[in-house]
Design a protein around this motif. Structure first.
Motif, short mmCIF file in Angstrom:
data_model
loop_
_atom_site.label_atom_id
_atom_site.label_comp_id
_atom_site.label_asym_id
_atom_site.label_seq_id
_atom_site.Cartn_x
_atom_site.Cartn_y
_atom_site.Cartn_z
N ASN A 130 0.83 -1.21 0.00
CA ASN A 130 0.00 0.00 0.00
C ASN A 130 0.86 1.25 0.00
N SER A 131 0.55 2.17 -0.89
CA SER A 131 1.10 3.52 -0.88
C SER A 131 0.06 4.38 -1.58
N GLY A 132 0.46 5.47 -2.17
CA GLY A 132 -0.53 6.29 -2.87
C GLY A 132 0.12 7.51 -3.49
N GLU A 140 -6.19 11.15 -3.99
CA GLU A 140 -5.31 9.98 -4.08
C GLU A 140 -5.68 9.00 -5.20
N GLN A 142 -4.82 5.37 -5.62
CA GLN A 142 -4.30 4.35 -4.70
C GLN A 142 -3.20 3.52 -5.35
N VAL A 143 -2.16 3.27 -4.60
CA VAL A 143 -1.13 2.29 -4.96
C VAL A 143 -1.30 1.10 -4.03
N GLN A 240 2.69 8.44 -0.50
CA GLN A 240 2.30 8.01 0.84
C GLN A 240 3.24 6.94 1.41
N HIS A 242 2.61 4.08 3.69
CA HIS A 242 1.53 3.33 4.33
C HIS A 242 2.10 2.06 4.97
#
Ligand code: MG
Length: 259
Positions: A130-132, A140, A142-143, A240, A242
């Motif tokens: 998870n990142s973003g 965002e 989303q990643v 991000q 995360h």
């Protein structure tokens, strides 16, 4: 019976109106038609993206925010040096180091981002890769490692988090580079802060269209959809932290307001 020309015109106009309404509905409504993070929402079908490594060199008028092992155009979210790991040809999230923010600010923009989810894959759903990518630090894309990893559709890779699932799931496996190509139009506010036109986004994931000019309901949040709040016309891009070791490289942006 052959319909009269006038009737054909009338049918044509009615059809055009219907198509316009459907298109408007498709773009404007889904973010609020489903409860946020609904798991009843249909899972986007899986589409295998092109096999070639999908890297896109920056065009001549692009600002290169991340050429590889260089964080000079970034700072830590909140200020200071970014605490991410700089490796040969990429940077990597260091869990707990915080997000990073570009030093340059943008409004309407074309943004190219390459990212990779960690291999081996660890965790499930939102805990995996998870990142973003946050346009203007607020909106965002989303990643997430969404390769054989089910989560709520509005939280998977290339979702506009909490609002729009991608049209299809074009994820590559973890350990492979993936691309986002984002066309972003910022919201417009009047002097009193009223929204004159909301933000819009188009996104290609690994070269596959996943967001088609969707109209955002407001900034990104978890478990709720807050309304817009007036903000400056130009703001940084942020990435991000995360808690997972997602990698980034080759990030460039074209300014669509000052060509
Ligand atoms: Mg995220």
């Amino acid at each position: 019976m052959v319909p009269s020309p006038r009737r054909i015109v009338a049918l044509g106009i009615a059809g055009a109106v219907l198509v316009t309404l459907v298109m408007h509905d498709a773009n404007a409504q889904p973010s609020t038609r489903w409860p946020i993070h609904s798991t009843d929402r249909p899972q986007p079908r899986v589409v295998k993206p092109p096999a070639n490594a999908w890297t896109v060199a920056p065009p001549a008028d692009a600002t290169v925010l991340l050429g590889g092992a260089d964080l000079s155009r970034w700072q830590k979210d909140g200020g200071g040096a970014p605490g991410w790991k700089v490796e040969q040809g990429y940077v990597e999230v260091v869990p707990g180091a915080g997000g990073i923010v570009s030093r340059d600010a943008f409004g309407d923009a074309q943004l190219h981002v390459e990212w990779m989810a960690p291999l081996p894959a660890v965790g499930e759903s939102q805990e995996r890769g998870n990142s973003g990518v946050f346009l203007m630090g607020r909106y965002e894309v989303q990643v997430l490692d969404s390769y054989q990893n089910v989560t709520y559709p509005d939280g998977q890779a290339s979702a506009i988090y909490g609002q729009f699932p991608p049209l299809v799931n074009a994820s590559r496996p973890p350990g492979e580079w993936q691309t986002y190509d984002i066309i972003f139009h910022r919201p417009r506010f009047d002097a009193s802060g009223k929204v004159m036109s909301p933000a819009r986004m188009t996104v290609l994931h690994n070269g596959v269209l996943v967001q088609d000019n969707v109209v955002l309901s407001g900034p990104t949040a978890h478990q709720h959809r807050p309304p817009y709040e007036k903000h400056p016309d130009r703001l940084p891009v942020s990435l991000q932290d995360h808690g997972t070791r997602v990698r980034y490289r080759n990030i460039w942006v074209r300014d669509l307001e000052n060509p």
